[in-house]
Design a protein around this motif. Structure first.
Motif, PDB file in Angstrom:
ATOM      1  N   ASN A 342       0.660  -1.887  -0.285  1.00 25.67           N
ATOM      2  CA  ASN A 342       0.272  -0.396  -0.235  1.00 25.67           C
ATOM      3  C   ASN A 342       0.699   1.104  -0.128  1.00 25.67           C
ATOM      4  OD1 ASN A 342       1.294  -0.714   3.064  1.00 25.67           O
ATOM      5  ND2 ASN A 342      -1.376   0.654   3.488  1.00 25.67           N
ATOM      6  N   PRO A 376      -7.243   2.153  -6.609  1.00 23.91           N
ATOM      7  CA  PRO A 376      -7.655   0.618  -6.231  1.00 23.91           C
ATOM      8  C   PRO A 376      -8.443   0.967  -5.213  1.00 23.91           C
ATOM      9  CG  PRO A 376      -6.111   1.280  -4.366  1.00 23.91           C
ATOM     10  CD  PRO A 376      -5.127   2.633  -5.357  1.00 23.91           C
ATOM     11  N   ASP A 377      -8.807  -0.082  -4.445  1.00 26.27           N
ATOM     12  CA  ASP A 377     -10.443  -0.669  -3.525  1.00 26.27           C
ATOM     13  C   ASP A 377     -10.024  -1.334  -2.384  1.00 26.27           C
ATOM     14  OD1 ASP A 377     -11.063  -3.231  -4.958  1.00 26.27           O
ATOM     15  OD2 ASP A 377     -12.847  -1.843  -5.756  1.00 26.27           O
ATOM     16  N   LYS A 378     -10.988  -1.710  -1.574  1.00 22.38           N
ATOM     17  CA  LYS A 378     -10.461  -2.943  -0.898  1.00 22.38           C
ATOM     18  C   LYS A 378      -9.637  -3.960  -1.193  1.00 22.38           C
ATOM     19  CE  LYS A 378     -10.666   0.159   3.536  1.00 22.38           C
ATOM     20  NZ  LYS A 378     -11.516   0.537   4.332  1.00 22.38           N
ATOM     21  N   ARG A 379     -10.095  -3.979  -2.629  1.00 23.46           N
ATOM     22  CA  ARG A 379      -9.819  -5.300  -2.724  1.00 23.46           C
ATOM     23  C   ARG A 379      -8.038  -5.848  -2.931  1.00 23.46           C
ATOM     24  NH1 ARG A 379     -14.358  -6.194  -7.582  1.00 23.46           N
ATOM     25  NH2 ARG A 379     -13.078  -4.078  -7.441  1.00 23.46           N
ATOM     26  N   TRP A 380      -7.555  -3.816  -3.359  1.00 20.70           N
ATOM     27  CA  TRP A 380      -6.184  -4.587  -3.622  1.00 20.70           C
ATOM     28  C   TRP A 380      -5.439  -5.182  -5.200  1.00 20.70           C
ATOM     29  CZ3 TRP A 380      -3.753  -0.127  -1.831  1.00 20.70           C
ATOM     30  CH2 TRP A 380      -3.978   0.254  -0.792  1.00 20.70           C
ATOM     31  N   ASP A 381      -6.436  -5.249  -5.841  1.00 22.68           N
ATOM     32  CA  ASP A 381      -6.156  -6.376  -6.693  1.00 22.68           C
ATOM     33  C   ASP A 381      -4.661  -6.003  -7.079  1.00 22.68           C
ATOM     34  OD1 ASP A 381      -5.985  -7.378  -9.081  1.00 22.68           O
ATOM     35  OD2 ASP A 381      -7.923  -7.037  -9.547  1.00 22.68           O
ATOM     36  N   ASP A 382      -4.071  -7.082  -7.459  1.00 24.86           N
ATOM     37  CA  ASP A 382      -2.757  -7.419  -7.585  1.00 24.86           C
ATOM     38  C   ASP A 382      -2.397  -6.367  -9.157  1.00 24.86           C
ATOM     39  OD1 ASP A 382      -1.885  -8.292  -5.317  1.00 24.86           O
ATOM     40  OD2 ASP A 382      -1.244 -10.344  -6.363  1.00 24.86           O
TER      41      ASP A 382
END
Ligand code: FAD
Length: 517
Positions: A342, A376-382
């Motif tokens: 993050n 990003p949103d809270k899924r923090w997509d790789d």
């Protein structure tokens, strides 16, 4: 969505990032910027790319509002002096070449002229630079030129990657701009903390949970942006992301800078950044409304800081007497991944190449635009993170390649430094591309294939101006009627001569804007 962003660092990168995020997300995402009271900003970074206009337009800022407050002036291109040989110069203007019978005017120039000044023959902007002209009339209108989008193109929502060609960029005082943007940001809800970050604290997954400050306790957030400059306090030091040096291909690793007062009312204001080649690097001259920013970028393998400072002072002359010099060690290259977990680095923490084509602020602008595209949103997509990292890495690698070409293609070989520019390793692929360019000027098929801010015409101009690589016109031109090209070459000269009689000087324009005349 994530709810909060913490930016550490209040230089150009920190404030451009804070204001851009605020302009994009409004109050939906909170933005906190913490900057040290006693760690100074880098104190340079005053010349830009023409796409910087998108940034100010996106913030809704008009030139008459922000330019006088930042000592800003116009930049129509870069003037390269002494890169081919002593006394020679040429311009790299913000101007695409015209097309004649499907070939750029630069190809035709190789066939029809080959002597004299290619820049003056093919482009109108060099005439404006020579006459210190403003690109705007006193009425505020930009001078007309085919293919240019004019002011409509700056309407909100545009980015560095939009393919509009603006005829100018800006010079500005970096400290004044940071102050201006900090006012703009705090007026619009950026939470500003003046304090030192003393610790960066990770959670059990190795993600940043908060930063600790000396006097304001802990600052928590979802996303942390490292704008701490070459220190890389979050990204390099805490997250341990390695720095990949470009030193092997770009050896200049140091600079010494001066702020030189100027009497612009008598001397006028050149609307151009000048890069003057020296014994072990080059000197920049950036004309601001109140002073010149100037500095020597050099390779410490060839000269000492004292020698560099002496050369710079001699170059400036008596105006340098008594001025304090700012010596800077430069970290040339990029952090392997600008985004880790993050934490995202923007500005010098993410990467930097010497300022020969004024790309530092462009990297910041593109970095924050891309961050919004990949937010990003809270899924923090790789995959979002990987896409961002790939884009930023390719962009900086592309600029490295363009700069390496400047040295390789420079005609001068008069000392060891310049001789070595011909034998130093080139970035992957460049040697092969140069072979291609010898028989056909660069085009979109043959330059670095990913977005890096430079169009093929910039490569054409550098090859034509630097003079160290043999070039030839496409053989096909020998079998095409050349009268249209002759007419166009003539027309460029006429247009340039007409424009300089119609446009005010840059000094007159800004004196008028500031109500001084
Ligand atoms: P900095 O200006 O170094 O700011 C770092 C910030 O982090 C400061 O506010 C500092 O107080 C803060 N900080 C650091 N540690 C802490 C801590 N522990 N706690 C809290 N705060 C902290 N770019 C161009 O586009 N055009 C140019 O002409 C140009 N010329 C350049 C010439 C030279 C010699 C150099 C070195 C760079 C040049 N650049 C140029 C690049 C440009 O200067 C930078 O891209 C730009 O200034 C951004 O710097 P920054 O904000 O990343 O870092």
């Amino acid at each position: 969505m994530i709810q909060s962003v913490v930016i550490v660092g209040g230089g150009t990168a920190g404030w451009m990032t804070a204001t851009y995020l605020r302009a994009t997300f409004g109050s939906r995402i909170s933005v906190t910027l913490v900057e040290s009271k006693n760690v100074p900003t880098i104190g340079v970074g005053e010349a830009t790319f023409s796409t910087i206009r998108h940034f100010f337009a996106y913030l809704g800022l008009q030139e008459h509002e922000w330019m006088p407050e930042c000592s800003a002036t116009y930049k129509l291109g870069i003037r390269f002096e002494n890169w081919r040989e002593q006394g020679h110069y040429f311009y790299h203007p913000f101007e695409r070449p015209r097309m004649i019978d499907r070939f750029p005017i630069t190809d035709w120039w190789l066939r029809l002229r080959r002597t004299g000044r290619f820049d003056d023959d093919c482009f109108v902007i060099p005439a404006l630079c020579e006459h210190k002209s403003s690109p705007r009339h006193l009425s505020g209108e930009t001078f007309e030129q085919r293919g240019w989008g004019g002011d409509q193109a700056t309407a909100g929502g545009t980015t560095t990657e939009q393919r509009t060609q603006f005829p100018y960029a800006y010079h500005f005082d970096a400290a004044m701009l940071a102050k201006y943007l900090s006012r703009y940001g705090t007026d619009r809800g950026v939470h500003h903390v003046l304090d030192n970050v003393t610790d960066v604290v990770l959670d059990s997954r190795g993600w940043i949970s908060h930063v600790t400050t000396a006097e304001h306790g802990e600052l928590h957030g979802d996303l942390f942006i490292d704008c701490t400059g070459f220190r890389g306090v979050l990204l390099n030091k805490k997250m341990g992301e390695p720095f990949q040096s470009y030193q092997e291909t770009l050896p200049n690793d140091s600079a010494v800078a001066l702020r030189v007062p100027q009497d612009i009312a008598t001397q006028g204001l050149r609307p151009v950044t000048t890069a003057t080649a020296q014994e072990a690097g080059w000197i920049w001259t950036i004309p601001l409304f109140s002073r010149h920013g100037t500095g020597y970028v050099y390779a410490s393998d060839y000269i000492t800081p004292d020698q560099a400072e002496r050369t710079l002072r001699e170059f400036v002359g008596p105006a340098a007497d008594g001025l304090e010099a700012n010596h800077i060690k430069m970290r040339i290259g990029r952090t392997r991944n600008a985004w880790v977990k993050n934490c995202v680095g923007i500005g010098l923490s993410a990467g930097f190449v010497e300022p020969l084509e004024s790309t530092g602020i462009f990297f910041i602008q593109n970095g924050v635009e891309q961050l919004v595209k990949h937010f990003p949103d809270k899924r923090w997509d790789d995959a979002l993170r990987d896409s961002y990292n790939g884009h930023m890495a390719r962009m900086m690698d592309g600029v490295r390649e363009f700069l390496a070409l400047h040295y390789y293609a420079a005609g001068r070989r008069d000392n060891q430094y310049w001789k070595d520019t011909k034998t130093r390793p080139l970035p992957d692929g460049l040697a092969e591309r140069i072979e291609q360019w010898k028989v056909k000027l660069p085009d979109s098929e043959s330059v670095f294939p990913y977005f890096h801010g430079f169009e093929p015409y910039s490569y054409q101009i550098m090859l034509l101006g630097l003079g160290g690589v043999p070039l030839q016109a496409p053989p096909a031109l020998g079998a095409i009627d050349e009268s249209a090209a002759e007419r166009e070459l003539e027309l460029v000269g006429q247009e340039g001569r007409k424009l300089v009689t119609e446009l005010p000087s840059q000094y007159e324009y800004f004196a008028h804007l500031r109500g001084l005349t």
